[in-house]
Design a protein around this motif. Sequence first.
Motif, PDB file in Angstrom:
ATOM      1  N   SER A   1      -7.636  16.493  17.242  1.00 31.68           N
ATOM      2  CA  SER A   1      -7.980  15.324  16.425  1.00 31.68           C
ATOM      3  C   SER A   1      -8.508  15.736  15.058  1.00 31.68           C
ATOM      4  O   SER A   1      -8.886  16.892  14.831  1.00 31.68           O
ATOM      5  N   ASN A   2      -8.546  14.765  14.161  1.00 36.49           N
ATOM      6  CA  ASN A   2      -9.082  14.961  12.819  1.00 36.49           C
ATOM      7  C   ASN A   2      -9.600  13.615  12.334  1.00 36.49           C
ATOM      8  O   ASN A   2      -8.991  12.571  12.629  1.00 36.49           O
ATOM      9  N   TYR A   3     -10.706  13.640  11.595  1.00 38.02           N
ATOM     10  CA  TYR A   3     -11.364  12.404  11.221  1.00 38.02           C
ATOM     11  C   TYR A   3     -11.590  12.312   9.717  1.00 38.02           C
ATOM     12  O   TYR A   3     -11.693  13.326   9.018  1.00 38.02           O
ATOM     13  N   ASN A   4     -11.715  11.086   9.239  1.00 38.25           N
ATOM     14  CA  ASN A   4     -12.120  10.834   7.868  1.00 38.25           C
ATOM     15  C   ASN A   4     -13.534  11.399   7.681  1.00 38.25           C
ATOM     16  O   ASN A   4     -14.442  11.052   8.441  1.00 38.25           O
ATOM     17  N   PRO A   5     -13.714  12.250   6.684  1.00 38.08           N
ATOM     18  CA  PRO A   5     -15.052  12.858   6.502  1.00 38.08           C
ATOM     19  C   PRO A   5     -16.165  11.837   6.366  1.00 38.08           C
ATOM     20  O   PRO A   5     -17.299  12.094   6.782  1.00 38.08           O
ATOM     21  N   SER A   6     -15.848  10.676   5.802  1.00 35.23           N
ATOM     22  CA  SER A   6     -16.885   9.667   5.583  1.00 35.23           C
ATOM     23  C   SER A   6     -17.369   9.032   6.892  1.00 35.23           C
ATOM     24  O   SER A   6     -18.420   8.392   6.915  1.00 35.23           O
ATOM     25  N   LEU A   7     -16.605   9.186   7.963  1.00 37.29           N
ATOM     26  CA  LEU A   7     -16.954   8.584   9.254  1.00 37.29           C
ATOM     27  C   LEU A   7     -17.137   9.617  10.360  1.00 37.29           C
ATOM     28  O   LEU A   7     -17.550   9.269  11.470  1.00 37.29           O
ATOM     29  N   LYS A   8     -16.863  10.858  10.046  1.00 39.11           N
ATOM     30  CA  LYS A   8     -16.761  11.905  11.066  1.00 39.11           C
ATOM     31  C   LYS A   8     -17.979  11.996  11.980  1.00 39.11           C
ATOM     32  O   LYS A   8     -17.854  12.224  13.181  1.00 39.11           O
ATOM     33  N   SER A   9     -19.161  11.803  11.422  1.00 34.85           N
ATOM     34  CA  SER A   9     -20.380  11.965  12.223  1.00 34.85           C
ATOM     35  C   SER A   9     -20.537  10.873  13.275  1.00 34.85           C
ATOM     36  O   SER A   9     -21.322  11.026  14.219  1.00 34.85           O
ATOM     37  N   ARG A  10     -19.793   9.777  13.135  1.00 38.12           N
ATOM     38  CA  ARG A  10     -19.971   8.648  14.059  1.00 38.12           C
ATOM     39  C   ARG A  10     -18.745   8.371  14.926  1.00 38.12           C
ATOM     40  O   ARG A  10     -18.799   7.492  15.786  1.00 38.12           O
TER      41      ARG A  10
ATOM     42  N   VAL B   1      -5.273  11.323   5.998  1.00 36.22           N
ATOM     43  CA  VAL B   1      -4.483  10.212   5.480  1.00 36.22           C
ATOM     44  C   VAL B   1      -5.196   9.582   4.290  1.00 36.22           C
ATOM     45  O   VAL B   1      -6.401   9.339   4.338  1.00 36.22           O
ATOM     46  N   VAL B   2      -4.434   9.331   3.236  1.00 38.68           N
ATOM     47  CA  VAL B   2      -4.969   8.676   2.051  1.00 38.68           C
ATOM     48  C   VAL B   2      -4.131   7.443   1.755  1.00 38.68           C
ATOM     49  O   VAL B   2      -2.892   7.531   1.676  1.00 38.68           O
TER      50      VAL B   2
ATOM     51  N   GLN C   1      -9.528  -2.274   8.255  1.00 41.87           N
ATOM     52  CA  GLN C   1      -9.406  -3.062   7.034  1.00 41.87           C
ATOM     53  C   GLN C   1     -10.509  -4.106   6.992  1.00 41.87           C
ATOM     54  O   GLN C   1     -10.420  -5.133   7.678  1.00 41.87           O
ATOM     55  N   PRO C   2     -11.549  -3.890   6.194  1.00 36.69           N
ATOM     56  CA  PRO C   2     -12.582  -4.914   6.040  1.00 36.69           C
ATOM     57  C   PRO C   2     -11.970  -6.190   5.459  1.00 36.69           C
ATOM     58  O   PRO C   2     -10.957  -6.128   4.746  1.00 36.69           O
ATOM     59  N   PRO C   3     -12.587  -7.322   5.726  1.00 35.24           N
ATOM     60  CA  PRO C   3     -12.043  -8.588   5.222  1.00 35.24           C
ATOM     61  C   PRO C   3     -11.833  -8.563   3.711  1.00 35.24           C
ATOM     62  O   PRO C   3     -12.747  -8.235   2.955  1.00 35.24           O
ATOM     63  N   GLY C   4     -10.609  -8.868   3.291  1.00 39.70           N
ATOM     64  CA  GLY C   4     -10.303  -8.943   1.875  1.00 39.70           C
ATOM     65  C   GLY C   4     -10.184  -7.610   1.166  1.00 39.70           C
ATOM     66  O   GLY C   4     -10.057  -7.575  -0.059  1.00 39.70           O
ATOM     67  N   LYS C   5     -10.221  -6.517   1.923  1.00 38.82           N
ATOM     68  CA  LYS C   5     -10.166  -5.192   1.306  1.00 38.82           C
ATOM     69  C   LYS C   5      -8.957  -4.392   1.793  1.00 38.82           C
ATOM     70  O   LYS C   5      -8.133  -4.898   2.542  1.00 38.82           O
ATOM     71  N   GLY C   6      -8.884  -3.147   1.340  1.00 40.45           N
ATOM     72  CA  GLY C   6      -7.740  -2.313   1.641  1.00 40.45           C
ATOM     73  C   GLY C   6      -7.868  -1.554   2.953  1.00 40.45           C
ATOM     74  O   GLY C   6      -8.817  -1.716   3.710  1.00 40.45           O
ATOM     75  N   LEU C   7      -6.876  -0.707   3.189  1.00 39.69           N
ATOM     76  CA  LEU C   7      -6.791   0.055   4.426  1.00 39.69           C
ATOM     77  C   LEU C   7      -7.622   1.332   4.325  1.00 39.69           C
ATOM     78  O   LEU C   7      -7.596   2.017   3.301  1.00 39.69           O
ATOM     79  N   GLU C   8      -8.327   1.657   5.399  1.00 44.14           N
ATOM     80  CA  GLU C   8      -9.123   2.885   5.469  1.00 44.14           C
ATOM     81  C   GLU C   8      -8.746   3.634   6.747  1.00 44.14           C
ATOM     82  O   GLU C   8      -8.874   3.099   7.852  1.00 44.14           O
TER      83      GLU C   8
ATOM     84  N   TYR D   1       0.841  -1.202   0.000  1.00 45.48           N
ATOM     85  CA  TYR D   1       0.000   0.000   0.000  1.00 45.48           C
ATOM     86  C   TYR D   1       0.872   1.246   0.000  1.00 45.48           C
ATOM     87  O   TYR D   1       1.841   1.330   0.755  1.00 45.48           O
ATOM     88  N   CYS D   2       0.506   2.217  -0.834  1.00 49.50           N
ATOM     89  CA  CYS D   2       1.122   3.521  -0.743  1.00 49.50           C
ATOM     90  C   CYS D   2       0.209   4.424   0.094  1.00 49.50           C
ATOM     91  O   CYS D   2      -0.989   4.157   0.245  1.00 49.50           O
ATOM     92  N   GLN D   3       0.799   5.485   0.636  1.00 53.84           N
ATOM     93  CA  GLN D   3       0.040   6.363   1.535  1.00 53.84           C
ATOM     94  C   GLN D   3       0.653   7.760   1.523  1.00 53.84           C
ATOM     95  O   GLN D   3       1.869   7.907   1.450  1.00 53.84           O
ATOM     96  N   VAL D   4      -0.209   8.749   1.573  1.00 55.25           N
ATOM     97  CA  VAL D   4       0.214  10.142   1.693  1.00 55.25           C
ATOM     98  C   VAL D   4      -0.699  10.848   2.687  1.00 55.25           C
ATOM     99  O   VAL D   4      -1.727  10.311   3.085  1.00 55.25           O
ATOM    100  N   TRP D   5      -0.299  12.054   3.051  1.00 56.40           N
ATOM    101  CA  TRP D   5      -1.152  12.972   3.804  1.00 56.40           C
ATOM    102  C   TRP D   5      -1.612  14.063   2.836  1.00 56.40           C
ATOM    103  O   TRP D   5      -0.810  14.573   2.051  1.00 56.40           O
ATOM    104  N   ASP D   6      -2.880  14.392   2.886  1.00 60.99           N
ATOM    105  CA  ASP D   6      -3.427  15.459   2.063  1.00 60.99           C
ATOM    106  C   ASP D   6      -4.422  16.255   2.900  1.00 60.99           C
ATOM    107  O   ASP D   6      -5.386  15.687   3.411  1.00 60.99           O
ATOM    108  N   SER D   7      -4.149  17.542   3.035  1.00 57.31           N
ATOM    109  CA  SER D   7      -5.045  18.408   3.822  1.00 57.31           C
ATOM    110  C   SER D   7      -5.298  17.823   5.213  1.00 57.31           C
ATOM    111  O   SER D   7      -6.444  17.746   5.668  1.00 57.31           O
ATOM    112  N   SER D   8      -4.251  17.405   5.855  1.00 56.87           N
ATOM    113  CA  SER D   8      -4.295  16.860   7.223  1.00 56.87           C
ATOM    114  C   SER D   8      -5.097  15.575   7.333  1.00 56.87           C
ATOM    115  O   SER D   8      -5.577  15.225   8.416  1.00 56.87           O
TER     116      SER D   8
END
Lengths: 106, 118
Positions: free
Chosen positions: B57-66, A95-96, B39-46, A86-93
């Motif tokens: 702190s800072n959150y993934n926008p897709s999960l931020k509300s929870r 993680v991607v 990491q869901p089974p068989g999938k990539g990193l989130e 996996y590749c990974q970067v930071w963008d606008s604070s």
Amino acid sequence: SYELTQPLSVSVALGQTARITCGGNNIGSKNVHWYQQKPGQAPVLVIYNGSKRPSGIPERLSGSYSGYTATLTISGAQAGDEADYYCQVWDSSRVVFGGGTKLTVL
Amino acid sequence: QVQLQESGPGLMKPSETLSLTCTVSGGSISSYFWSWIRQPPGKGLEWIGYIYYTGNSNYNPSLKSRVTISVDTSKNQVSLKLSAVTAADTAVYYCARRSGSNDAFDIWGQGTMLTVSS
């Protein structure tokens, strides 16, 4: 939102060189990190800041940039290199991660 | 050396609130950023989110509300709360430390599996 694109799979013959790419807009301006993940294990950092190796990572693994692509190169591929990368970067604070590439050593 | 150990319930029912803890041993939680990644089974990193030891702190926008991530420096622990879980939250959850000298994740926990099922 920023996206990183990796090929789903790459195959390499034993002892040959594998190249795994990671594409993203203006990726050369970002610090790209690479992780190796073997089945049932946590990811391990293998390349940071595009081309630097953490302690304990063999010189066979190297990283580079070209245009809008970062590349992880594995020279003299061994059976033990078979893993997801996996590749990974930071963008606008934030993680991607790229979607990941399964490396198969034939 | 620094080690991370995640702990959690393993199995939950839909709509419940997930609580996970990451215990840091062999080093201090201070002066570092700590992330939760799944990491869901068989999938990539989130990436789920991060917290600095000061509490920023800072959150993934897709999960931020929870999502809520917190830190307890007295216990050397980082915690994750995820509300209203569904089957889509079934995954291995990792905590990871952002390196102090660059912004890569240099140390990862072994991960804890969460299954959401009725």
